[in-house]
Design a protein around this motif. Sequence first.
Motif, PDB file in Angstrom:
ATOM      1  N   ALA A   1     -83.633   0.580 -36.334  1.00  0.00           N
ATOM      2  CA  ALA A   1     -84.956   0.162 -36.893  1.00  0.00           C
ATOM      3  C   ALA A   1     -85.797  -0.547 -35.618  1.00  0.00           C
ATOM      4  O   ALA A   1     -87.147  -0.650 -35.488  1.00  0.00           O
ATOM      5  CB  ALA A   1     -84.722  -0.764 -38.135  1.00  0.00           C
ATOM      6  N   VAL A   2     -85.054  -1.352 -34.881  1.00  0.00           N
ATOM      7  CA  VAL A   2     -85.763  -2.253 -33.966  1.00  0.00           C
ATOM      8  C   VAL A   2     -86.298  -1.304 -32.948  1.00  0.00           C
ATOM      9  O   VAL A   2     -87.158  -1.809 -31.961  1.00  0.00           O
ATOM     10  CB  VAL A   2     -85.059  -3.288 -33.392  1.00  0.00           C
ATOM     11  CG1 VAL A   2     -84.556  -4.288 -34.325  1.00  0.00           C
ATOM     12  CG2 VAL A   2     -83.856  -2.588 -32.619  1.00  0.00           C
TER      13      VAL A   2
ATOM     14  N   LEU B   1     -87.101  -9.399 -29.041  1.00  0.00           N
ATOM     15  CA  LEU B   1     -86.551  -9.346 -30.171  1.00  0.00           C
ATOM     16  C   LEU B   1     -87.171 -10.050 -31.488  1.00  0.00           C
ATOM     17  O   LEU B   1     -87.417  -9.581 -32.476  1.00  0.00           O
ATOM     18  CB  LEU B   1     -85.224  -9.991 -30.052  1.00  0.00           C
ATOM     19  CG  LEU B   1     -84.099  -9.165 -29.007  1.00  0.00           C
ATOM     20  CD1 LEU B   1     -82.645 -10.084 -29.225  1.00  0.00           C
ATOM     21  CD2 LEU B   1     -83.999  -7.962 -29.139  1.00  0.00           C
ATOM     22  N   ILE B   2     -87.884 -11.082 -30.989  1.00  0.00           N
ATOM     23  CA  ILE B   2     -88.772 -11.813 -31.908  1.00  0.00           C
ATOM     24  C   ILE B   2     -90.034 -10.926 -32.518  1.00  0.00           C
ATOM     25  O   ILE B   2     -90.082 -10.708 -33.597  1.00  0.00           O
ATOM     26  CB  ILE B   2     -89.339 -13.059 -31.448  1.00  0.00           C
ATOM     27  CG1 ILE B   2     -88.190 -14.301 -31.130  1.00  0.00           C
ATOM     28  CG2 ILE B   2     -90.355 -13.698 -32.362  1.00  0.00           C
ATOM     29  CD1 ILE B   2     -88.526 -15.430 -30.501  1.00  0.00           C
TER      30      ILE B   2
ATOM     31  N   PRO C   1     -89.197  -8.321 -37.762  1.00  0.00           N
ATOM     32  CA  PRO C   1     -89.332  -8.011 -39.026  1.00  0.00           C
ATOM     33  C   PRO C   1     -88.829  -6.494 -39.281  1.00  0.00           C
ATOM     34  O   PRO C   1     -88.193  -6.021 -40.522  1.00  0.00           O
ATOM     35  CB  PRO C   1     -90.827  -7.691 -39.219  1.00  0.00           C
ATOM     36  CG  PRO C   1     -91.243  -8.816 -38.148  1.00  0.00           C
ATOM     37  CD  PRO C   1     -90.450  -8.879 -37.046  1.00  0.00           C
ATOM     38  N   PHE C   2     -88.723  -5.620 -38.076  1.00  0.00           N
ATOM     39  CA  PHE C   2     -88.182  -4.296 -38.574  1.00  0.00           C
ATOM     40  C   PHE C   2     -86.570  -4.280 -38.359  1.00  0.00           C
ATOM     41  O   PHE C   2     -85.908  -3.486 -39.054  1.00  0.00           O
ATOM     42  CB  PHE C   2     -88.586  -3.557 -37.145  1.00  0.00           C
ATOM     43  CG  PHE C   2     -89.828  -2.896 -37.210  1.00  0.00           C
ATOM     44  CD1 PHE C   2     -90.259  -1.672 -37.754  1.00  0.00           C
ATOM     45  CD2 PHE C   2     -90.964  -3.617 -36.606  1.00  0.00           C
ATOM     46  CE1 PHE C   2     -91.626  -1.382 -37.633  1.00  0.00           C
ATOM     47  CE2 PHE C   2     -92.036  -3.401 -36.527  1.00  0.00           C
ATOM     48  CZ  PHE C   2     -92.626  -2.069 -37.145  1.00  0.00           C
TER      49      PHE C   2
ATOM     50  N   LEU D   1     -79.035  -9.990 -33.002  1.00  0.00           N
ATOM     51  CA  LEU D   1     -79.875  -9.595 -34.217  1.00  0.00           C
ATOM     52  C   LEU D   1     -78.884  -9.635 -35.421  1.00  0.00           C
ATOM     53  O   LEU D   1     -79.462  -9.549 -36.535  1.00  0.00           O
ATOM     54  CB  LEU D   1     -80.409  -7.954 -33.779  1.00  0.00           C
ATOM     55  CG  LEU D   1     -81.507  -7.933 -32.889  1.00  0.00           C
ATOM     56  CD1 LEU D   1     -81.709  -6.408 -32.561  1.00  0.00           C
ATOM     57  CD2 LEU D   1     -82.585  -8.373 -33.285  1.00  0.00           C
ATOM     58  N   GLU D   2     -77.759  -9.535 -35.146  1.00  0.00           N
ATOM     59  CA  GLU D   2     -76.832  -9.515 -36.449  1.00  0.00           C
ATOM     60  C   GLU D   2     -76.949 -10.781 -36.986  1.00  0.00           C
ATOM     61  O   GLU D   2     -76.683 -10.980 -37.981  1.00  0.00           O
ATOM     62  CB  GLU D   2     -75.209  -9.136 -35.839  1.00  0.00           C
ATOM     63  CG  GLU D   2     -74.934  -7.627 -35.354  1.00  0.00           C
ATOM     64  CD  GLU D   2     -74.822  -7.095 -36.648  1.00  0.00           C
ATOM     65  OE1 GLU D   2     -74.536  -7.469 -37.816  1.00  0.00           O
ATOM     66  OE2 GLU D   2     -74.812  -5.677 -36.526  1.00  0.00           O
ATOM     67  N   ALA D   3     -77.134 -12.039 -36.236  1.00  0.00           N
ATOM     68  CA  ALA D   3     -77.176 -13.318 -36.690  1.00  0.00           C
ATOM     69  C   ALA D   3     -78.286 -13.436 -37.346  1.00  0.00           C
ATOM     70  O   ALA D   3     -78.482 -14.050 -38.576  1.00  0.00           O
ATOM     71  CB  ALA D   3     -77.248 -14.360 -35.455  1.00  0.00           C
ATOM     72  N   LEU D   4     -79.450 -12.742 -37.147  1.00  0.00           N
ATOM     73  CA  LEU D   4     -80.553 -12.599 -37.821  1.00  0.00           C
ATOM     74  C   LEU D   4     -80.676 -12.067 -38.940  1.00  0.00           C
ATOM     75  O   LEU D   4     -81.140 -12.422 -40.217  1.00  0.00           O
ATOM     76  CB  LEU D   4     -81.758 -11.848 -37.003  1.00  0.00           C
ATOM     77  CG  LEU D   4     -83.178 -11.945 -37.779  1.00  0.00           C
ATOM     78  CD1 LEU D   4     -83.906 -13.242 -38.036  1.00  0.00           C
ATOM     79  CD2 LEU D   4     -84.094 -10.947 -36.817  1.00  0.00           C
TER      80      LEU D   4
END
Length: 425
Positions: free
Chosen positions: A88-89, A65-66, A70-71, A43-46
Amino acid sequence: MRAFLRANAVTSLLALACCFALAWLGLSGFAWTDYEVEAQASLEALVHGHVAEFLRLAPAYGGSLIERAPFALLPGLWGGGSLAVYRAVAVPCLLASAALGVWLVAGMRARGASRLARATALGICVANPLTLKALEIGHPEDVLGGSICVAAVALACRLGDRRRGALLAGALVGLAVANKEWALLAAGPTLLALPPGRQRRLALLGCAFAAGVVLAPLLLVSGGGFAAGTKAAASTTSQIFQPWQVWWFLGHHGVVVHGLFGSAKPGYRTAPSWIGAISHPAVLAFGVALALALWPRARRAALPEREALLALALVLLARCMLDTWDISYYVVPFLFALLAWETRRPRVVPSPPLLALGCTVLSWLSFVWGPEHWDADVQAAAFLAWTVPLALVLAVRLLHAPPKWRPELRQETTVRALDSLVSTS
């Protein structure tokens, strides 16, 4: 829709307040959780715009995760950091449980259930201590998956006679499977709840399409790593061996067992290698066997709603019992399915959903209170003492239910907008 929102405004506000309270208590930090080990790097990479790296670093449940990506990007709007992303996720998972609770309460109100009964049902959905444990451990995706699976079965029963309804029910199963692979267990009850023939084929198409859209980027970018990781998780020979499953007493003492972060687990057993190899396949085999057992009943007509929900509850309970990895948050989808079955009665039942409430309490005692007061063998015995009889009772109720228990024999019509019942002669 507006009438539904007005009628359930207070319930929705209460559900959101409970979700906020759970988030406040359970999302204080992600240090020493599965989130830190498995999902944070991806998620950090995203968040930093490295989409390919996000996909490459995704864990076996990367589809989840996909779906929640958006969150993860929302905290960037106000400059939030890693903790904000972590929180948020988890939001869509809590919102899904809130939506499930509001829908169940709306149906109970239409059938004349008491306020205490409705409050109990809402509390099991949005103020469940097992949901809190899921947040603390770093796995809110099981809350999301459980809510989606119940929604898929309910939608199949209510709108399955329509082409769009069958496609949507199948798509929900596909999203749940992409979220986490155990949701394959919901495919059988969902398909059997649809009318035979074309509707079931449409549901399979919707399921494959939804799951494919979510998982395709992982399969393409990871170069087979995601597929290999998912296969390993499904048929692992890992030494993870928890007390809360039927295989426990086949293990043996003698070797000190250490947890994920190196801490010793006194009294824990180690499993024979063959148990790790068959545990996860046994879960899927049970789901297939139950679907085949119900097939003669559903070959010519759709399975009634309560029977389909009961089948879902049974396979999710079997998942907890047969999986050597079983842990507190695994039981949340089962509790949601059991609650839906108990509250969707065609007759007016003013009493609270005592079975779902009792199972919630017993689960909390087994997974949360028990480890602090009992050794591992006692924990295992206590878990089996209530899950084995419960599974047998649910199986007998499902497979040998007298016709008088089947709701389709009642002369009632459901008004879908408000879930109210209108008697007909």
